[in-house]
Design a protein around this motif. Sequence first.
Motif, PDB file in Angstrom:
ATOM      1  N   THR A   1      31.237  39.105  24.376  1.00  0.00           N
ATOM      2  CA  THR A   1      32.011  39.534  25.532  1.00  0.00           C
ATOM      3  C   THR A   1      32.799  40.811  25.255  1.00  0.00           C
ATOM      4  OG1 THR A   1      33.907  38.874  26.901  1.00  0.00           O
ATOM      5  CG2 THR A   1      33.824  37.935  24.709  1.00  0.00           C
ATOM      6  N   ASP A   2      33.113  41.537  26.309  1.00  0.00           N
ATOM      7  CA  ASP A   2      33.969  42.725  26.152  1.00  0.00           C
ATOM      8  C   ASP A   2      35.415  42.334  25.829  1.00  0.00           C
ATOM      9  OD1 ASP A   2      34.714  41.707  28.651  1.00  0.00           O
ATOM     10  OD2 ASP A   2      34.359  43.572  29.760  1.00  0.00           O
ATOM     11  N   GLU A   3      35.767  41.051  26.029  1.00  0.00           N
ATOM     12  CA  GLU A   3      37.163  40.636  25.807  1.00  0.00           C
ATOM     13  C   GLU A   3      37.562  40.735  24.339  1.00  0.00           C
ATOM     14  OE1 GLU A   3      38.558  37.166  27.799  1.00  0.00           O
ATOM     15  OE2 GLU A   3      37.421  37.594  29.607  1.00  0.00           O
TER      16      GLU A   3
ATOM     17  N   GLU B   1      32.111  27.736  24.700  1.00  0.00           N
ATOM     18  CA  GLU B   1      33.150  27.481  25.699  1.00  0.00           C
ATOM     19  C   GLU B   1      33.511  28.859  26.237  1.00  0.00           C
ATOM     20  OE1 GLU B   1      34.429  24.717  26.934  1.00  0.00           O
ATOM     21  OE2 GLU B   1      33.183  23.419  25.689  1.00  0.00           O
ATOM     22  N   SER B   2      33.481  29.014  27.559  1.00  0.00           N
ATOM     23  CA  SER B   2      33.518  30.368  28.126  1.00  0.00           C
ATOM     24  C   SER B   2      34.723  30.680  29.003  1.00  0.00           C
ATOM     25  CB  SER B   2      32.242  30.600  28.948  1.00  0.00           C
ATOM     26  OG  SER B   2      32.295  29.824  30.135  1.00  0.00           O
ATOM     27  N   HIS B   3      35.588  29.683  29.279  1.00  0.00           N
ATOM     28  CA  HIS B   3      36.602  29.945  30.315  1.00  0.00           C
ATOM     29  C   HIS B   3      37.993  30.178  29.708  1.00  0.00           C
ATOM     30  CE1 HIS B   3      38.023  30.313  34.304  1.00  0.00           C
ATOM     31  NE2 HIS B   3      38.739  29.219  34.300  1.00  0.00           N
TER      32      HIS B   3
ATOM     33  N   ASP C   1      51.010  33.994  37.117  1.00  0.00           N
ATOM     34  CA  ASP C   1      50.032  34.746  36.339  1.00  0.00           C
ATOM     35  C   ASP C   1      49.525  33.936  35.147  1.00  0.00           C
ATOM     36  OD1 ASP C   1      48.438  36.892  35.771  1.00  0.00           O
ATOM     37  OD2 ASP C   1      50.068  38.302  35.362  1.00  0.00           O
ATOM     38  N   ARG C   2      48.322  34.288  34.670  1.00  0.00           N
ATOM     39  CA  ARG C   2      47.749  33.729  33.436  1.00  0.00           C
ATOM     40  C   ARG C   2      48.582  34.209  32.238  1.00  0.00           C
ATOM     41  NH1 ARG C   2      41.550  35.338  32.504  1.00  0.00           N
ATOM     42  NH2 ARG C   2      41.145  33.469  33.724  1.00  0.00           N
ATOM     43  N   LEU C   3      48.830  33.327  31.266  1.00  0.00           N
ATOM     44  CA  LEU C   3      49.535  33.733  30.043  1.00  0.00           C
ATOM     45  C   LEU C   3      48.718  34.803  29.321  1.00  0.00           C
ATOM     46  CD1 LEU C   3      50.636  30.275  28.519  1.00  0.00           C
ATOM     47  CD2 LEU C   3      52.056  31.936  29.763  1.00  0.00           C
ATOM     48  N   GLY C   4      49.389  35.874  28.899  1.00  0.00           N
ATOM     49  CA  GLY C   4      48.712  36.913  28.111  1.00  0.00           C
ATOM     50  C   GLY C   4      47.594  37.619  28.857  1.00  0.00           C
ATOM     51  N   HIS C   5      47.684  37.667  30.172  1.00  0.00           N
ATOM     52  CA  HIS C   5      46.603  38.168  31.034  1.00  0.00           C
ATOM     53  C   HIS C   5      46.237  39.621  30.703  1.00  0.00           C
ATOM     54  CE1 HIS C   5      45.113  38.083  35.510  1.00  0.00           C
ATOM     55  NE2 HIS C   5      44.159  38.388  34.650  1.00  0.00           N
ATOM     56  N   ASP C   6      45.016  39.854  30.214  1.00  0.00           N
ATOM     57  CA  ASP C   6      44.571  41.218  29.919  1.00  0.00           C
ATOM     58  C   ASP C   6      44.535  42.045  31.198  1.00  0.00           C
ATOM     59  OD1 ASP C   6      44.238  40.858  27.181  1.00  0.00           O
ATOM     60  OD2 ASP C   6      42.107  40.340  27.338  1.00  0.00           O
TER      61      ASP C   6
ATOM     62  N   PRO D   1      42.905  32.769  23.169  1.00  0.00           N
ATOM     63  CA  PRO D   1      42.144  31.901  22.239  1.00  0.00           C
ATOM     64  C   PRO D   1      40.634  32.043  22.441  1.00  0.00           C
ATOM     65  CG  PRO D   1      44.035  30.729  23.116  1.00  0.00           C
ATOM     66  CD  PRO D   1      43.962  32.031  23.873  1.00  0.00           C
ATOM     67  N   TYR D   2      40.197  32.172  23.697  1.00  0.00           N
ATOM     68  CA  TYR D   2      38.764  32.372  23.955  1.00  0.00           C
ATOM     69  C   TYR D   2      38.256  33.634  23.273  1.00  0.00           C
ATOM     70  CZ  TYR D   2      34.646  34.191  26.374  1.00  0.00           C
ATOM     71  OH  TYR D   2      33.411  34.756  26.643  1.00  0.00           O
ATOM     72  N   SER D   3      38.936  34.782  23.528  1.00  0.00           N
ATOM     73  CA  SER D   3      38.394  36.036  22.993  1.00  0.00           C
ATOM     74  C   SER D   3      38.527  36.080  21.476  1.00  0.00           C
ATOM     75  CB  SER D   3      39.035  37.248  23.661  1.00  0.00           C
ATOM     76  OG  SER D   3      40.437  37.208  23.559  1.00  0.00           O
TER      77      SER D   3
HETATM   78  O1  DAU Z   1      34.910  39.951  30.498  1.00  0.00           O
HETATM   79  C1  DAU Z   1      33.964  38.974  30.205  1.00  0.00           C
HETATM   80  C2  DAU Z   1      34.555  37.607  30.404  1.00  0.00           C
HETATM   81  O2  DAU Z   1      34.666  37.404  31.816  1.00  0.00           O
HETATM   82  C3  DAU Z   1      33.729  36.492  29.776  1.00  0.00           C
HETATM   83  O3  DAU Z   1      33.696  36.658  28.383  1.00  0.00           O
HETATM   84  C4  DAU Z   1      34.317  35.115  30.113  1.00  0.00           C
HETATM   85  O4  DAU Z   1      33.472  34.094  29.611  1.00  0.00           O
HETATM   86  C5  DAU Z   1      34.413  34.987  31.626  1.00  0.00           C
HETATM   87  O5  DAU Z   1      35.039  33.763  31.957  1.00  0.00           O
HETATM   88  C6  DAU Z   1      35.192  36.161  32.222  1.00  0.00           C
HETATM   89  O6  DAU Z   1      36.585  36.084  31.836  1.00  0.00           O
HETATM   90  P1  DAU Z   1      37.764  36.401  32.890  1.00  0.00           P
HETATM   91  O7  DAU Z   1      38.978  35.735  32.437  1.00  0.00           O
HETATM   92  O8  DAU Z   1      37.821  37.864  33.182  1.00  0.00           O
HETATM   93  O9  DAU Z   1      37.109  35.679  34.193  1.00  0.00           O
HETATM   94  P2  DAU Z   1      37.785  34.772  35.341  1.00  0.00           P
HETATM   95  O10 DAU Z   1      36.752  34.597  36.407  1.00  0.00           O
HETATM   96  O11 DAU Z   1      38.437  33.567  34.787  1.00  0.00           O
HETATM   97  O12 DAU Z   1      38.934  35.721  35.898  1.00  0.00           O
HETATM   98  C7  DAU Z   1      38.637  37.016  36.425  1.00  0.00           C
HETATM   99  C8  DAU Z   1      39.949  37.657  36.815  1.00  0.00           C
HETATM  100  O13 DAU Z   1      40.471  36.970  37.956  1.00  0.00           O
HETATM  101  C9  DAU Z   1      41.026  37.551  35.747  1.00  0.00           C
HETATM  102  O14 DAU Z   1      41.815  38.738  35.779  1.00  0.00           O
HETATM  103  C10 DAU Z   1      41.861  36.346  36.172  1.00  0.00           C
HETATM  104  C11 DAU Z   1      41.744  36.378  37.671  1.00  0.00           C
HETATM  105  N1  DAU Z   1      41.760  35.075  38.373  1.00  0.00           N
HETATM  106  C12 DAU Z   1      40.916  34.094  37.939  1.00  0.00           C
HETATM  107  C13 DAU Z   1      40.857  32.872  38.574  1.00  0.00           C
HETATM  108  C14 DAU Z   1      39.944  31.782  38.085  1.00  0.00           C
HETATM  109  C15 DAU Z   1      42.549  34.893  39.482  1.00  0.00           C
HETATM  110  O15 DAU Z   1      43.297  35.801  39.870  1.00  0.00           O
HETATM  111  N2  DAU Z   1      42.490  33.680  40.134  1.00  0.00           N
HETATM  112  C16 DAU Z   1      41.680  32.671  39.725  1.00  0.00           C
HETATM  113  O16 DAU Z   1      41.690  31.572  40.357  1.00  0.00           O
END
Ligand code: DAU
Length: 363
Positions: free
Chosen positions: A137-139, A87-89, A293-298, A161-163
Amino acid sequence: MSTLGTIVVTGGAGFIGSAVVRHVIGATDATVVNVDSLTYAGNLESLADVSDDSRYRFERVDICDFEAVRDVFRRHRPDAVLHLAAESHVDRSIDGPSVFVRTNIVGTYTLLDVSRAYWDDLEPAARSRFRFHHVSTDEVYGSLPAEGLFTEDTPYHPNSPYSASKASSDHLVRAWHQTYGLPVLITNCSNNYGPYQFPEKLIPVIILNAIAGKPLPIYGTGDNVRDWLYVDDHAAALHLVLTHGAAGETYNIGGHVERTNLDVVRSICSLLDELCPDSPFRPHASLISFVTDRLGHDKRYAIDASKIQRELDWKPSETFESGLRKTVGWYLNERVWWERVLSGAYRQMVGESSNGETGQRAV
Ligand code: DAU
Ligand code: NAD
């Protein structure tokens, strides 16, 4: 050319896994056994280019099912396992962590258990050739301040939870090497982007929403930083590590491409302005919408990829500009693929009705 005869690729119907399968079939002489349970993220239509190849096999198997995984190993006798199924998201892991614990931790444990028993029984030459390569992952390293890079020695500090589930699986893999001597490899990669990415991740969400004239959701203020790598560069790196990496080692993989999320979204909008001159939604940047914002957003991820470059002579072939142009062009040209994902029609390939869960999480 690959020195490996048969590679079990788990998660080969996913975004990165399908790029790996295409790479191995296209650029090596190995046989691929794609082991995938076809969750919402698995799409056999991403494998249309290789599915008729005589060196491609598909096994619809859940990696948590010990007996089924053992049966795959008995029948296919792999020389290596390239483990991507997960599960990756991150957002889904915040909404519902339990499947992340099951697949990422229990699933990896199950694969390790089957692999160890199989490897124990191999003849000496096959035993020394066998590899279990875990894709991570780097997370797992947590979040960086404005300066600094993740190296292979950075302490683990997972925040979502993912990381945390990926970090757990990394530890299990390492333990199977230290305790049982299983010849493992671990790679930790930064954010991937490119063709066939499921429209829940940032880049495809933004491209598809922009094409449709919908709001472009940016979490918080858009100043979070990610380090981007074109998916085919990751696939090539994975095969290189699998065939030439030193057992027991970890390799970080990344593109040295740090961008704020706002910069990424603006770059996509500029490309669409250029490539779609007749779009009624130009300038596409006017669709940008800042959302909760995402909860706990890195805050920031950035990979030091000097070890894989130095030891295995790997570097990415795409810049962010060339890779993003290819990606936007691909989504403009491959409407059928993503329209079938958004409508849910892609699930019909696995005998499910299109009324089930479809592509996008609500954004
Ligand atoms: O760093 C590697 C990781 O990258 C992988 O291990 C994960 O499987 C992969 O999903 C990805 O994780 P992120 O959380 O970084 O990817 P995501 O595309 O969900 O989000 C990228 C950034 O964009 C993150 O800071 C959250 C933000 N975001 C994401 C979405 C979906 C937004 O601002 N708006 C959005 O709609
Ligand atoms: P994805 O979500 O696109 O694909 C995951 C695949 O795994 C799907 O085909 C799904 O059907 C399969 N799967 C899920 N649960 C399964 C189970 N129990 N049994 C068998 N198959 C199952 O994922 P992705 O983005 O291609 O990521 C692949 C791997 O790479 C993951 O391990 C992820 O943690 C890692 N990774 C991803 C990124 C990224 O940016 N996407 C970056 C670094 C590492």
